[in-house]
Design a protein around this motif. Structure first.
Motif, short mmCIF file in Angstrom:
data_model
loop_
_atom_site.label_atom_id
_atom_site.label_comp_id
_atom_site.label_asym_id
_atom_site.label_seq_id
_atom_site.Cartn_x
_atom_site.Cartn_y
_atom_site.Cartn_z
N PHE A 177 -1.07 29.72 29.58
CA PHE A 177 -2.24 29.57 30.45
C PHE A 177 -1.90 28.66 31.62
N SER A 178 -2.65 28.78 32.69
CA SER A 178 -2.38 27.97 33.90
C SER A 178 -3.26 26.73 33.96
N PHE A 179 -3.31 25.99 32.85
CA PHE A 179 -3.95 24.69 32.85
C PHE A 179 -2.86 23.66 33.13
N GLY A 180 -2.82 23.20 34.37
CA GLY A 180 -1.72 22.34 34.78
C GLY A 180 -1.82 20.93 34.22
N LEU A 181 -0.70 20.23 34.25
CA LEU A 181 -0.64 18.83 33.84
C LEU A 181 -0.40 17.94 35.06
N ALA A 182 -1.17 16.88 35.15
CA ALA A 182 -0.93 15.88 36.19
C ALA A 182 0.24 15.00 35.78
N GLN A 183 0.43 14.83 34.48
CA GLN A 183 1.56 14.09 33.94
C GLN A 183 2.05 14.80 32.68
N GLY A 184 3.35 14.82 32.48
CA GLY A 184 3.91 15.44 31.29
C GLY A 184 4.49 16.81 31.57
N ASP A 185 5.21 17.33 30.58
CA ASP A 185 5.85 18.63 30.68
C ASP A 185 5.07 19.65 29.85
N PRO A 186 4.50 20.69 30.49
CA PRO A 186 3.69 21.66 29.72
C PRO A 186 4.48 22.40 28.65
N LYS A 187 5.81 22.49 28.80
CA LYS A 187 6.62 23.21 27.82
C LYS A 187 6.82 22.42 26.53
N THR A 188 6.72 21.11 26.61
CA THR A 188 7.02 20.28 25.43
C THR A 188 5.86 19.40 24.98
N ALA A 189 4.81 19.30 25.80
CA ALA A 189 3.74 18.33 25.53
C ALA A 189 3.08 18.53 24.18
N LEU A 190 3.00 19.78 23.70
CA LEU A 190 2.31 20.05 22.44
C LEU A 190 3.26 20.53 21.35
N LYS A 191 4.54 20.37 21.56
CA LYS A 191 5.52 20.82 20.56
C LYS A 191 5.57 19.89 19.35
N ARG A 192 5.36 18.62 19.57
CA ARG A 192 5.41 17.67 18.45
C ARG A 192 4.06 17.65 17.73
N PRO A 193 4.04 17.55 16.39
CA PRO A 193 2.79 17.62 15.62
C PRO A 193 1.79 16.52 15.97
N ASP A 194 2.30 15.37 16.41
CA ASP A 194 1.39 14.27 16.75
C ASP A 194 1.16 14.15 18.25
N GLY A 195 1.47 15.22 18.99
CA GLY A 195 1.28 15.21 20.44
C GLY A 195 -0.18 15.40 20.82
N LEU A 196 -0.57 14.79 21.93
CA LEU A 196 -1.95 14.87 22.42
C LEU A 196 -1.94 14.93 23.94
#
Length: 788
Positions: free
Chosen positions: A127-146
């Motif tokens: 989806f095209s929900f952009g990030l102002a900070q962080g990498d969209p490819k990895t931001a939610l890869k870790r189980p404790d990511g938010l």
């Protein structure tokens, strides 16, 4: 030449101020309505279309087959995404997404419940929900990511870099901020303030890992140049390859279409919000046509005043084409004047319109499409409204005109009357729509749901309330203003859990029947004030009630009991757990009134250790005391969570927000349509009175009374309105009956609806015409006959 045409047009406008005002105001109102609806329609059509992968982005849908019924849902097994990306190469990425959750966020001494979603790692890439900070490819890869919104970043980490910071969730787990969301576009139907790892949620919800259970939604991104038909063929029986007993067939629906096309019947797409887009698009056209008809009628009626001008110009050599050009040019000029006032009205009304429709529409003149839309709408209005008058006046015979013998042909008079009938027919259809929609919504709001929604509140069962609910219930029941306390897996307005795993002695094993089910605590029937047809409700006096069931009438009839209370004492098994039916409830509405009351089973779950809602019945007239009691006891048992509650009657009203908005808009548009129609009628009545001034004077001299003259001038218009009513009734009945059929529980289309619509239209028309009729009838006959 053009300059002379403009001068002539301006002089005619200035000379006939009243008729010019009526024309300009009528067109301006019609254009204002059309512009507002066009902005709304554009916004609806653009919803969810901003994603760069729009054409490749789909949601997975389920067709669940039961005996004689196909139900369609977007819910899927929680492990679907991980599996289909491995097994179907055409699916490049997939992500599960949970329903909206409201966990408690705690950072230091700041804590509050926030709204967001659990999604899988590839969600931000798909989806095209952009990030102002962080990498969209990895931001939610870790189980404790938010991933959090800018608003939450400012709330919890103002002046700090939130990346890497810790937030405590529900006073149990710590998660790490891995990204900050850019502002979500207004054109997104999906709103959230945080995204959290779905895999983390899945670990603590084992039920979602079973192929026979559904809940989370699944979205897929197809590889480029992939045939959707090919993927649908592969995915259709995918669940059956994992669970041979499954009754589910899968298919894909384009994500961008799901907002407007969200309704399904028997596995076939049958509408959704697109119906309202179509309805209001038609309404916009209706109102603009009504405004244009005013112009046509008045311009044609007043052609007598300009007949000599046309005759002289033809005599001195003017071609018909040049006359047509002049008259259409005049109508276009009027349309542009109307546009100026329309734009002013749109700018004034847009904030109110946004509040009414709960949108953020803007009238941005710098948008290159908007000037084109305005010019196109104005030219269309000018050409449509000026075409017939131009053709009519340019066809006048100069010899007849200059002899002063101009009379309207029967065909011209008939056409003008036909236009009045047409515009009032449209107005009456809108009035009927207003009446029917109001009555249906009033029926919904006042219908007996089978339980008392007044004085019924509920709040989330969370934190320490889950393990201490029994004690909490006892303490709260002692407080002032409290009449009853219980808990339920669902809220009072929606039971979302269902199962096919129900059997009973004598059941036809070939039948597949879906039963809604709800886990409740003691005194659920009493607190909800549901009527029992037979038996009893769950009671702590009976230790075996944890293996017993309470059913509704629909369930009893599915089991073969035409007298539902006879099911009491009979055996039933759900999820391989055998029990006895101890009570039969009278059917009550536990879901939307758009749906029929389906079979429902209640099971007892005295220890609430997962999730659900606390239901509280307040004593009538003591809501404040009840709320104070709820807050006091809540803070004793659950001090680390904010106190939040909901009124069932308010939430019920909110669940029909779309229908309420349609009702309000239909009221405004119906009023506007009849007002514009009456503007034209006012002008025609004035012109008729002016043309018959001498006749009125003669009649008065011969003894005619004012009421007789008013009746004489009004009767022709009354006939036209009545003809319009007769013609419009069957058309309105056809379309409004179709709208009512979308409700499982609806009003009957009664005869008095037609009478009321006709009386309203007739009364308004008579008031409009009577003013001019009385004014003409009161003129001194000496003045009206002095030229003789």
């Amino acid at each position: 030449m053009i300059r002379n045409y403009l001068k002539i047009a301006w002089r005619n406008l200035w000379k006939n101020k009243m008729f010019s005002f009526i024309n300009i105001m009528g067109l301006a109102l019609g254009m204002t309505c059309s512009l507002l609806i066009t902005l709304w329609v554009q916004d609806e059509l653009a919803m969810d279309r901003f994603h760069k992968n729009d054409q490749r982005l789909y949601r997975v849908m389920e067709n669940q087959h039961y005996t004689g019924v196909i139900n369609t849902y977007p819910s899927t097994p929680g492990i679907l995404a991980d599996n289909i990306t491995k097994d179907i190469p055409e699916i490049k990425m997939a992500s599960q997404m949970l329903w909206e959750e409201s966990p408690l966020f705690t950072v230091g001494s700041t804590f509050e419940k926030e709204k967001g979603r659990y999604v899988q790692g590839d969600f931000l890439t798909m989806f095209s929900f952009g990030l102002a900070q962080g990498d969209p490819k990895t931001a939610l890869k870790r189980p404790d990511g938010l991933v959090i919104s800018k608003k939450l970043a400012d709330k919890y980490f103002k002046g700090q870099n939130p990346i890497g910071k810790t937030i405590r969730i529900d006073n149990k787990d710590d998660v790490i901020v891995t990204g900050v969301l850019a502002d979500i576009p207004e054109a997104s139907s999906l709103k959230f303030d945080f995204l959290m790892s779905f895999d983390r949620w899945l670990k603590s919800n084992e039920w979602a890992k079973q192929w026979g259970n559904n809940g989370p939604r699944c979205y897929v991104l197809l590889a480029e140049n992939t045939s959707i038909d090919k993927v649908n063929a592969k995915i259709k029986n995918y669940i059956k390859t994992k669970n041979k007993d499954s009754n589910v067939e899968l298919f894909l629906q384009n994500y961008g279409e799901s907002y407007l096309y969200g309704k399904w019947e028997s596995g076939i797409q049958s509408g959704g919000r697109i119906e309202y887009v179509r309805i209001f698009s038609i309404v916009a056209i209706f109102i603009l046509v009504i405004a244009c008809i005013n112009f046509m009628n008045l311009a044609t009626a007043r052609s007598v005043k300009r007949a000599k001008e046309v005759g002289i110009r033809k005599v001195v050599g003017a071609y018909r084409n040049s006359l047509i050009g002049q008259f259409i040019g005049e109508s276009v000029l009027i349309a542009f004047l109307a546009l100026f006032f329309s734009v002013m009205l749109v700018l004034i009304l847009l904030p109110t319109f946004n509040t009414l429709t709960e949108k953020h529409l803007s009238f941005n003149i710098t948008n290159p499409l908007l000037p084109a839309l305005l010019i196109g709408l104005t030219l269309l209005t000018g050409l449509l409204s000026g075409s017939y008058p131009a053709l009519f006046m340019s066809s006048l015979n100069p010899i007849i005109v200059l002899k002063g013998a101009l009379k309207f042909k029967p065909s011209a008079t008939l056409f003008r009357k036909g236009l009045v009938v047409f515009q009032f027919g449209l107005s009456i259809m809108l009035i009927l729509g207003m009446i029917v929609i109001y009555r249906q919504l009033n029926f919904i709001q006042t219908k007996n749901l089978g339980y008392d929604r007044d004085n019924l509140l509920y709040m989330p069962l969370e934190g320490d309330l889950q393990k201490n609910f029994a004690t909490f219930r006892q303490e709260l029941s002692k407080e002032p203003g409290i009449r009853g306390v219980t808990c339920s897996q669902s809220d009072p307005l929606e039971v979302g859990s269902s199962t096919m795993g129900v059997t009973w002695p004598g059941k036809d094993t070939t039948q597949q029947i879906l039963f809604s089910q709800n886990a409740v605590s003691y005194e659920y029937i009493k607190t909800m004030q549901i009527k029992l047809l037979g038996g009893r409700e769950f009671s702590p006096e009976y230790g075996v009630d944890t293996s017993n069931y309470i059913i509704n009438e629909s369930t009893a009839k599915k089991m073969g009991y035409q007298t539902p209370e006879k099911a009491v004492g009979k055996q039933m098994t759900m999820w391989d757990k055998k029990g006895t039916i101890i009570g039969v409830m009278k059917n009550f509405h536990y879901n939307s009134l758009h749906e029929n009351i389906e079979p429902l089973i209640l099971r007892l779950q005295p220890k609430q250790e997962n999730w659900g809602n606390v239901l509280v019945r307040a004593e009538a007239g003591k809501t404040r005391e009840a709320l104070a009691s709820m807050e006091k006891v809540f803070k004793q048992f659950n001090p680390n969570f904010p106190f939040k509650y909901y009124f069932t009657d308010q939430e019920f009203a909110n669940s029909y927000k779309a229908e309420n908005t349609v009702s309000k808009l239909s009221n405004y548009f119906a009023f506007l349509a009849i007002f514009i129609s009456c503007l034209g009628l006012f002008g025609l009545a004035a012109f008729t009175a002016e043309q018959r001034t001498k006749e009125i004077g003669v009649r008065k001299v011969l003894g005619a009374s004012v009421p007789n003259l008013v009746g004489m001038l009004s009767k022709d218009f009354v006939k036209l309105v009545l003809i319009a009513a007769v013609i419009s009734f069957p058309i309105a009945w056809y379309f409004l009956s179709g709208w009512l059929e979308k409700f499982a529980y609806r009003i009957d289309f009664e005869w008095w609806f037609f009478v009321a619509a006709a009386i309203i239209a007739l009364a308004i028309a008579l008031l409009t015409v009577s003013y001019q009729a009385i004014k003409a009838a009161l003129i001194d006959p000496v003045k009206s006959l002095k030229s003789e």
